[in-house]
Structures are given as C-alpha cells and as structure tokens.
Design an enzyme around this catalytic site. Structure first.
Site, short mmCIF file in Angstrom:
data_model
loop_
_atom_site.label_atom_id
_atom_site.label_comp_id
_atom_site.label_asym_id
_atom_site.label_seq_id
_atom_site.Cartn_x
_atom_site.Cartn_y
_atom_site.Cartn_z
N GLU A 168 -1.65 6.77 -11.84
CA GLU A 168 -0.63 6.53 -12.87
C GLU A 168 -1.00 5.39 -13.81
O GLU A 168 -0.12 4.66 -14.28
CB GLU A 168 0.73 6.21 -12.21
N ASP B 49 0.84 -1.20 0.00
CA ASP B 49 0.00 0.00 0.00
C ASP B 49 0.88 1.26 0.00
O ASP B 49 1.70 1.46 0.90
CB ASP B 49 -0.88 -0.07 1.27
N ASP C 139 -10.46 4.12 -1.34
CA ASP C 139 -11.09 3.12 -0.46
C ASP C 139 -12.61 3.10 -0.60
O ASP C 139 -13.26 4.13 -0.64
CB ASP C 139 -10.75 3.43 1.01
N GLY D 51 -5.18 3.28 -7.90
CA GLY D 51 -5.46 3.44 -9.32
C GLY D 51 -4.75 4.63 -9.96
O GLY D 51 -5.15 5.10 -11.02
C1 GLA Z 1 -5.40 2.26 2.80
C2 GLA Z 1 -5.92 1.11 1.93
C3 GLA Z 1 -6.96 0.34 2.70
C4 GLA Z 1 -6.35 -0.19 4.00
C5 GLA Z 1 -5.78 0.95 4.81
C6 GLA Z 1 -4.99 0.46 6.01
O1 GLA Z 1 -6.38 3.20 3.05
O2 GLA Z 1 -6.42 1.59 0.73
O3 GLA Z 1 -7.46 -0.73 1.92
O4 GLA Z 1 -5.35 -1.13 3.68
O5 GLA Z 1 -4.91 1.75 4.03
O6 GLA Z 1 -4.41 1.49 6.74
#
Ligand code: GLA
Length: 497
Positions: free
Chosen positions: A304, A263, A323, A302
């Site tokens: 680049e 992430d 998210d 999503g």
């Molecule tokens: C980001 C991700 C989520 C989750 C959180 C965890 O927001 O996109 O899916 O993994 O971090 O902190």
C-alpha cells in the site's frame, strides 16, 4: 431370535461401520502446549472416505490443504504443504477426541496436541474493529538519524529468552557495538503468552519479568524494543494486540519499552490492505498517549505504498519489503530495488529494507560488505541480526566500520541516486553534510570487474580528496574520474570531499 433384536443389531453394525468409515470427518480444534507456556492452536477440517483423508489445516487464520492423507484403523497420517515447508501430522482417534503429533519438514520440531470437535464459527477470525478517521499523529522526535541496534529474529527466531537478551546487552557493550551507535536491543516475536482477564498482556515463561529486563538493558546505557501485531496473532502465532492496543501501549510504557515493531501478520485475515493506515494509526495514537517516547517501526512488507503514509501514523520507519534471508539472492533482490523509493525517507521517518544478516554465516564477507554499503547509502535502520556474543573478527570489521556507519547516519539525511549502470555494475552517489559525497560502486556479477566512472558521468566536480571507507585509506584521484576493481558481489565505498 425375534426379528427386533436382529434389526437393532443390523442398524448398530451399519451405524458403526459408517462411523469407522467417516469417524474423522468434521472440524477439530487442536491445542498443543509449547515449553514456553503458550498453546499452539490449529483447526483440522477433515473429510474421511474409508482409508482416504482429505481436508485442510488452519493455523493463524491461514488455511493449508492436506496434500496426502490416509487412515488405518483408528490411526491417521497426513501431510500439509510441499517441499521444504511441508508438515506431517500423525494421530489417533480415541472415542471422540484426537491426539496429534505435528512434525516440521526437517524433523526437528514436533508439537503434541489434543483435539476435540469444534465448529466453523470458532475457526472464523474476529470482526474488524471500527476504523478511526484519519489524522496526522504528531512526530515523536525520535530516529533523527536511522535507528541502530540489534533484533533477535534473524538469528534466534522464536528461541529467544530473558537470559539471551541480557547476554546480548552485555555483548553490545563489550564488543563495541554500543559505542558505534547500536543502542536498541529489540526482542522480536515469541515473548508473549496472552492477555489476562483484565486485558493486560502477559509475557510467556521465557520472560519472567519484563520490567526487570528493561531495567537491566537500560543499566547498560542501551534501550529496549518489543514486538507485536495489530492482528490477534503475530506471524509466529503468538498473542497480538488486536482490541488491546491502548492497554498494550500502556504496558510497554510501564515496563520502560523504547521501541515497538508492529507487524501486520494475522491482521490480513480481518482487515483489507487498504485499512492499513487507520489500523496503524490506532497504535501510533496509543503509543503517543502513553507520554513515553517509543520508536514506532511499521512492518507490513511495503504494501500500500506505506512510504507515502507511514509518517502520518507516527511511524519512524516502515518495512519496504518482505523478509530478508541470509543469502545473496535475497539481499541483492531487496537492496537493489530500494533506490526508486529513496526520496520518501526523511529525517525521523525511514525506509526499512529489513534487518541485517551480517555475521549469520550465509554470505561471503564481500557480500556482507555490500549489505552494509547498500543499507548505509539507503539511510536504512541498522539492526544487527547476528549473535553479538560470538562475533567473528570479520563480522565485527563490517558492522563496526565507523566510517561506513557515518554514511548511514549522515545528518543531512539526503537520498542516494543512481549515477551509472553498466551491465552488472551499479554506481550510486549521495550528498552528505559539509559538501561531501558518498560514492558507492556495486558489482552484482559473479566475476570481479574493472569499473570506471568519470566525474562528469556522476555530475560531480573533481573532488579534492577521496577516502576508501572499507580499505580505510585515502586514495589517489585523477582529474578524469575513478577506476576500481570490484570483487564478485562486492563493493567499493568512497567519501569524496
Ligand atoms: C514477520 C516479520 C519478521 C519477523 C517475523 C516474526 O515475518 O517480517 O521480521 O518479525 O514476522 O514472526
């Protein structure tokens, strides 16, 4: 009294007055220990002018301005952010250190910390690592159909621990999730403590023995996933993999990890978005070098056009959006903009519009059926995000609908396309193995709607057979087309032969 002591006293009074006026001004590093053993660090940049306090709080390299601040004697109070997401800070200046209590908007979370004076330099993110030349990381052979499993984030957020993961693994078996194909049990953010002196990643108190946990999950015939970031910190403020990519990948392999969600988070403070491909390639290479097949799930929201290079860095899937949350607006906004990039998803490399919210309680069953239909037509990873230990029958009927799952997992792996739109109605088709077709009707509107589609509009021949995959019945088909009544925010999904 001679003049000298008077002068000294006057100077002292002036100096003390100035201190009382500006005593909080400067940069402070707050260390707030959490029950899981981690220490939440943030920097306060304060400027005191009498009883007024301004400045900012920097957490995870993100600066947020103080919107309201005041000083009263040696006590201070300020607010950062606005509305639902504001945080309140209350503190005391004692000598040259602060005690600070930070409270979330709903008052439920409080962190107590101690702060000492710090510097601009300490606040700065680390320098970027040298970026490798681009090359194609070979395909690891995984996710020949979109991966299926469960992930802790949507329901548990950071409140996830060893015991809950074991109970979820048990429930994956007893609920029938495993038999339906949901095999990955994925721990999201908040399992990490720090890198030790030898550079090994160490889990926090909630995960006493990762290897034992992986063994347990494997003993159930399931696989286990973990989460990290190319930045120094994850989005939840936990330890990331920055500068430790190789060692972390080796540790995951040693524990028996089968899946990594990676992430972007705080990497944004260090790298440019245009560096994403080489940065992800570093972890793609590191995972491959372990020799253990580890599914690589990219999460950079999503940006680049990741669908154009995600496979090149060894990615088995890449998030295509920010998210999801458990409401219709979020679901429909994400779900209905995915068709435009559907053709980039290929066997082994999938578009990921984020995890499922089915069973979390924020949407109606019609909306959750639409969620499942959309994701299945899109060939999206199916990662349940609910508490599998206590699933309602309604949630089970949606997540465990094997006929719908078969659409998601269709071995042809061909993309869906838009057949027709009519106001709030969208109709999608998708070629399936064995000359079959998936036909999905969606009603985005707030009223039930009567929907008609002629076979010629959908560029289809009259099918021999049609089955309604939510009603679990074969349906009559006329030579012209199909008509259905679709509830508000609802769906009808047919398999045509
Ligand atoms: C980001 C991700 C989520 C989750 C959180 C965890 O927001 O996109 O899916 O993994 O971090 O902190």
């Amino acid at each position: 009294m001679s003049r000298i002591p008077i002068l000294v006293s006057a100077l002292l009074i002036a100096a003390f007055g100035a201190f009382a006026q500006n005593g909080l001004s400067g940069i402070w590093l707050v260390n707030a220990p959490l029950p899981d053993g981690t220490v939440r660090q943030s920097f306060l940049q304060l400027s005191q002018d009498g009883d007024k306090l301004t400045g900012s709080v920097t957490y995870n390299y993100r600066k947020m301005d103080i919107t309201e601040g005041s000083v009263n004697g040696n006590k201070f109070h300020f607010i950062v952010g606005r509305g639902m997401r504001h945080r309140t800070f209350d503190g005391t200046l004692e000598g040259d250190h602060l005690t600070v209590v930070e409270t979330s908007a709903n008052g439920r979370n409080t962190n107590r910390g101690e702060a000492h004076r710090s510097t601009e330099q300490a606040m700065a993110p680390p320098k970027p690592l040298p970026l490798p030349a681009l090359h194609d990381v070979p395909y690891n052979g995984l996710a020949r159909t979109p991966q299926m499993g469960w992930n802790s984030w949507n329901h548990f957020h950071t409140a996830i621990d060893d015991k809950t993961v074991r109970e979820i693994a048990d429930a994956m078996v007893t609920s029938g999730m495993k038999d339906a194909g949901y095999v990955y049990v994925n721990i999201d953010d908040a399992w990490q403590l720090k890198h030790d002196a030898d550079g090994n990643i160490v889990p926090n108190k909630k995960f006493p023995d990762m290897k034992a946990l992986a063994d347990y999950v494997h003993s159930k015939g399931l696989k286990i996933g973990i989460y990290s970031s190319p930045g120094p910190k994850t989005c939840g403020g936990y330890e990331g993999s920055f500068g430790h990519e190789k060692a972390d990948a080796e540790m995951y392999a040693k524990w028996g990890i089968d899946y990594l969600k990676y992430d972007w988070c705080s990497a944004s403070a260090i790298y440019k978005d245009t560096d994403m491909q080489p940065v992800y390639q570093v972890m793609g290479d590191a995972l491959r070098a372990t020799g253990r097949p580890i599914l690589f799930s990219l999460c950079q929201y999503g940006r680049e056009d990741v669908w154009k290079w995600g496979a090149k860095v060894g990615g088995n899937s890449w998030r295509t959006t920010g998210d999801i949350s458990d409401n219709w607006k979020s679901l429909s906004t994400i779900g209905f903009k995915q068709l435009a990039i559907a053709q980039y998803a290929k066997i082994g490399h999938w578009n990921d519009p984020d995890m499922l919210e089915i069973g979390n309680g924020g949407m109606s069953d019609d909306e959750y059926r639409t969620h499942m239909t959309l994701w299945s037509m899109l060939r999206a990873p199916l990662l349940a995000g609910n508490d599998v230990r206590s699933m309602s029958d309604a949630a089970k009927a949606i997540l465990l609908n094997k006929e719908v799952i078969a659409i998601d997992q269709d071995p042809l792996g061909a993309p869906a396309q838009l057949a027709k739109t009519d106001g709030d109605i969208e109709i999608w088709t998708r070629p399936l193995k064995g000359k079959a077709t998936g036909l999905a009707f969606f009603n985005k509107g707030d009223q039930a709607a009567e929907v008609k589609l002629t076979w010629s509009e959908a560029r289809l021949n009259k099918p021999k057979k049609a089955r309604d995959l939510w009603a679990h019945t074969d349906v009559k088909i006329s030579s012209e087309g199909y008509a259905a009544n679709i509830p508000a925010h609802g769906t009808v999904l047919l398999r045509l032969q």
